[in-house]
Design a protein around this motif. Sequence first.
Motif, PDB file in Angstrom:
ATOM      1  N   THR B   4     -36.849 -65.399  33.420  1.00 56.19           N
ATOM      2  CA  THR B   4     -37.947 -65.677  34.336  1.00 56.19           C
ATOM      3  C   THR B   4     -37.586 -65.230  35.736  1.00 56.19           C
ATOM      4  OG1 THR B   4     -37.083 -67.896  34.778  1.00 56.19           O
ATOM      5  CG2 THR B   4     -38.669 -67.681  32.981  1.00 56.19           C
ATOM      6  N   THR B   5     -38.603 -64.854  36.501  1.00 56.62           N
ATOM      7  CA  THR B   5     -38.437 -64.450  37.893  1.00 56.62           C
ATOM      8  C   THR B   5     -39.429 -65.209  38.740  1.00 56.62           C
ATOM      9  OG1 THR B   5     -37.768 -62.222  37.192  1.00 56.62           O
ATOM     10  CG2 THR B   5     -38.403 -62.517  39.495  1.00 56.62           C
ATOM     11  N   GLN B   6     -38.917 -65.895  39.767  1.00 54.20           N
ATOM     12  CA  GLN B   6     -39.758 -66.658  40.690  1.00 54.20           C
ATOM     13  C   GLN B   6     -39.351 -66.314  42.112  1.00 54.20           C
ATOM     14  OE1 GLN B   6     -38.361 -70.625  38.373  1.00 54.20           O
ATOM     15  NE2 GLN B   6     -39.705 -71.015  40.115  1.00 54.20           N
ATOM     16  N   THR B  21     -45.858 -68.528  41.358  1.00 55.19           N
ATOM     17  CA  THR B  21     -45.989 -67.676  40.180  1.00 55.19           C
ATOM     18  C   THR B  21     -44.629 -67.350  39.589  1.00 55.19           C
ATOM     19  OG1 THR B  21     -48.054 -66.712  40.945  1.00 55.19           O
ATOM     20  CG2 THR B  21     -46.821 -65.451  39.333  1.00 55.19           C
ATOM     21  N   CYS B  22     -44.572 -67.336  38.284  1.00 61.68           N
ATOM     22  CA  CYS B  22     -43.349 -67.029  37.557  1.00 61.68           C
ATOM     23  C   CYS B  22     -43.641 -65.848  36.626  1.00 61.68           C
ATOM     24  CB  CYS B  22     -42.931 -68.257  36.754  1.00 61.68           C
ATOM     25  SG  CYS B  22     -41.455 -68.050  35.738  1.00 61.68           S
ATOM     26  N   SER B  23     -42.775 -64.862  36.647  1.00 65.81           N
ATOM     27  CA  SER B  23     -42.905 -63.713  35.739  1.00 65.81           C
ATOM     28  C   SER B  23     -41.977 -63.890  34.545  1.00 65.81           C
ATOM     29  CB  SER B  23     -42.558 -62.413  36.462  1.00 65.81           C
ATOM     30  OG  SER B  23     -43.446 -62.175  37.517  1.00 65.81           O
ATOM     31  N   HIS B  24     -42.508 -63.628  33.365  1.00 65.26           N
ATOM     32  CA  HIS B  24     -41.689 -63.712  32.137  1.00 65.26           C
ATOM     33  C   HIS B  24     -42.182 -62.626  31.188  1.00 65.26           C
ATOM     34  CE1 HIS B  24     -45.105 -66.516  31.589  1.00 65.26           C
ATOM     35  NE2 HIS B  24     -44.562 -67.249  32.537  1.00 65.26           N
ATOM     36  N   SER B  70     -46.912 -63.935  32.684  1.00 63.47           N
ATOM     37  CA  SER B  70     -46.673 -64.663  33.920  1.00 63.47           C
ATOM     38  C   SER B  70     -47.379 -66.009  33.810  1.00 63.47           C
ATOM     39  CB  SER B  70     -47.198 -63.897  35.132  1.00 63.47           C
ATOM     40  OG  SER B  70     -48.615 -63.826  35.083  1.00 63.47           O
ATOM     41  N   SER B  71     -47.070 -66.888  34.747  1.00 62.02           N
ATOM     42  CA  SER B  71     -47.777 -68.166  34.809  1.00 62.02           C
ATOM     43  C   SER B  71     -47.754 -68.632  36.255  1.00 62.02           C
ATOM     44  CB  SER B  71     -47.122 -69.217  33.901  1.00 62.02           C
ATOM     45  OG  SER B  71     -45.767 -69.436  34.256  1.00 62.02           O
ATOM     46  N   THR B  72     -48.739 -69.447  36.612  1.00 60.73           N
ATOM     47  CA  THR B  72     -48.834 -69.938  37.980  1.00 60.73           C
ATOM     48  C   THR B  72     -48.948 -71.451  37.977  1.00 60.73           C
ATOM     49  OG1 THR B  72     -49.898 -67.908  38.743  1.00 60.73           O
ATOM     50  CG2 THR B  72     -50.142 -69.866  40.121  1.00 60.73           C
ATOM     51  N   LEU B  73     -48.015 -72.071  38.670  1.00 60.17           N
ATOM     52  CA  LEU B  73     -48.069 -73.519  38.880  1.00 60.17           C
ATOM     53  C   LEU B  73     -48.875 -73.772  40.133  1.00 60.17           C
ATOM     54  CD1 LEU B  73     -46.930 -76.428  38.204  1.00 60.17           C
ATOM     55  CD2 LEU B  73     -45.179 -75.926  39.920  1.00 60.17           C
ATOM     56  N   SER B  74     -49.883 -74.609  40.041  1.00 59.02           N
ATOM     57  CA  SER B  74     -50.732 -74.907  41.187  1.00 59.02           C
ATOM     58  C   SER B  74     -50.591 -76.383  41.557  1.00 59.02           C
ATOM     59  CB  SER B  74     -52.187 -74.577  40.866  1.00 59.02           C
ATOM     60  OG  SER B  74     -53.007 -74.830  41.981  1.00 59.02           O
ATOM     61  N   LEU B  75     -50.207 -76.624  42.796  1.00 61.19           N
ATOM     62  CA  LEU B  75     -50.063 -77.994  43.304  1.00 61.19           C
ATOM     63  C   LEU B  75     -51.176 -78.219  44.319  1.00 61.19           C
ATOM     64  CD1 LEU B  75     -46.212 -77.903  43.986  1.00 61.19           C
ATOM     65  CD2 LEU B  75     -47.354 -78.850  41.975  1.00 61.19           C
ATOM     66  N   PRO B  76     -52.120 -79.097  44.009  1.00 60.98           N
ATOM     67  CA  PRO B  76     -53.241 -79.288  44.932  1.00 60.98           C
ATOM     68  C   PRO B  76     -52.847 -80.192  46.103  1.00 60.98           C
ATOM     69  CG  PRO B  76     -53.468 -80.721  43.033  1.00 60.98           C
ATOM     70  CD  PRO B  76     -52.223 -79.909  42.798  1.00 60.98           C
ATOM     71  N   ARG B  77     -53.247 -79.835  47.287  1.00 57.34           N
ATOM     72  CA  ARG B  77     -53.087 -80.687  48.470  1.00 57.34           C
ATOM     73  C   ARG B  77     -51.675 -81.279  48.560  1.00 57.34           C
ATOM     74  NH1 ARG B  77     -57.647 -81.777  46.066  1.00 57.34           N
ATOM     75  NH2 ARG B  77     -56.867 -83.688  45.101  1.00 57.34           N
ATOM     76  N   VAL B  78     -50.715 -80.419  48.810  1.00 59.36           N
ATOM     77  CA  VAL B  78     -49.325 -80.877  48.836  1.00 59.36           C
ATOM     78  C   VAL B  78     -49.072 -81.811  50.007  1.00 59.36           C
ATOM     79  CG1 VAL B  78     -48.404 -78.885  47.597  1.00 59.36           C
ATOM     80  CG2 VAL B  78     -48.582 -78.809  50.107  1.00 59.36           C
ATOM     81  N   SER B  79     -48.078 -82.664  49.828  1.00 61.24           N
ATOM     82  CA  SER B  79     -47.632 -83.556  50.894  1.00 61.24           C
ATOM     83  C   SER B  79     -46.146 -83.282  51.145  1.00 61.24           C
ATOM     84  CB  SER B  79     -47.837 -85.017  50.500  1.00 61.24           C
ATOM     85  OG  SER B  79     -47.035 -85.320  49.357  1.00 61.24           O
ATOM     86  N   LEU B  80     -45.616 -83.912  52.179  1.00 58.15           N
ATOM     87  CA  LEU B  80     -44.206 -83.697  52.514  1.00 58.15           C
ATOM     88  C   LEU B  80     -43.295 -84.020  51.333  1.00 58.15           C
ATOM     89  CD1 LEU B  80     -44.072 -85.219  56.128  1.00 58.15           C
ATOM     90  CD2 LEU B  80     -44.231 -82.800  55.481  1.00 58.15           C
TER      91      LEU B  80
END
Lengths: 113, 113
Positions: B4-6, B21-24, B70-80
Amino acid sequence: DTAVSQTPKYLVTQMGNDKSIKCEQNLGHDTMYWYKQDSKKFLKIMFSYNNKELIINETVPNRFSPKSPDKAHLNLHINSLELGDSAVYFCASSRAGRNTEAFFGQGTRLTVV
Amino acid sequence: LAKTTQPISMDSYEGQEVNITCSHNNIATNDYITWYQQFPSQGPRFIIQGYKTKVTNEVASLFIPADRKSSTLSLPRVSLSDTAVYYCLVGAQGNNAGNMLTFGGGTRLMVKP
């Protein structure tokens, strides 16, 4: 209750010594793992143990040996410790089968002086 | 196991959506895609897993295109508190030889106020 627990949390020892790190999981999982995380934060799989089948990462020196007294425990024994063994060691467990997640312990920071 | 490549690191601000995004490219037919999160001084924690299309849970969403390279991790409205290292893993899991969860370098996400 802690799902995967490791002891000790910190371990400082001299070169040449032999040490053990204990790991216990109370999740009823079939598979347990040991990982090494070095100073660059790379997580490297060392061992996977499942139903008495041990899978060894070929890059791990034979000074490292896992011991499983029962299904809930996978202890890590390290002989003749070297400076390069200094790292954080993580134990983990998971169920066998697909779509399973691994649960990690809090880590053991080993420092060899 | 598939490599994997990130991205090594990403910066974001509180309240924004973050996509990692991660490439595989050499993902195998029976490989699943799994993401873990690691805070400093803690073991990695499972976030989400998927095989194709889209998966959503209370923490994140995972988008996987049809070719699965590939795949994409999506984090909505991130906080600290989302500041952490995020790892993409690709591999089959099962109670056979090869049940070795292999982590790549991860993406260090820094969320700023």
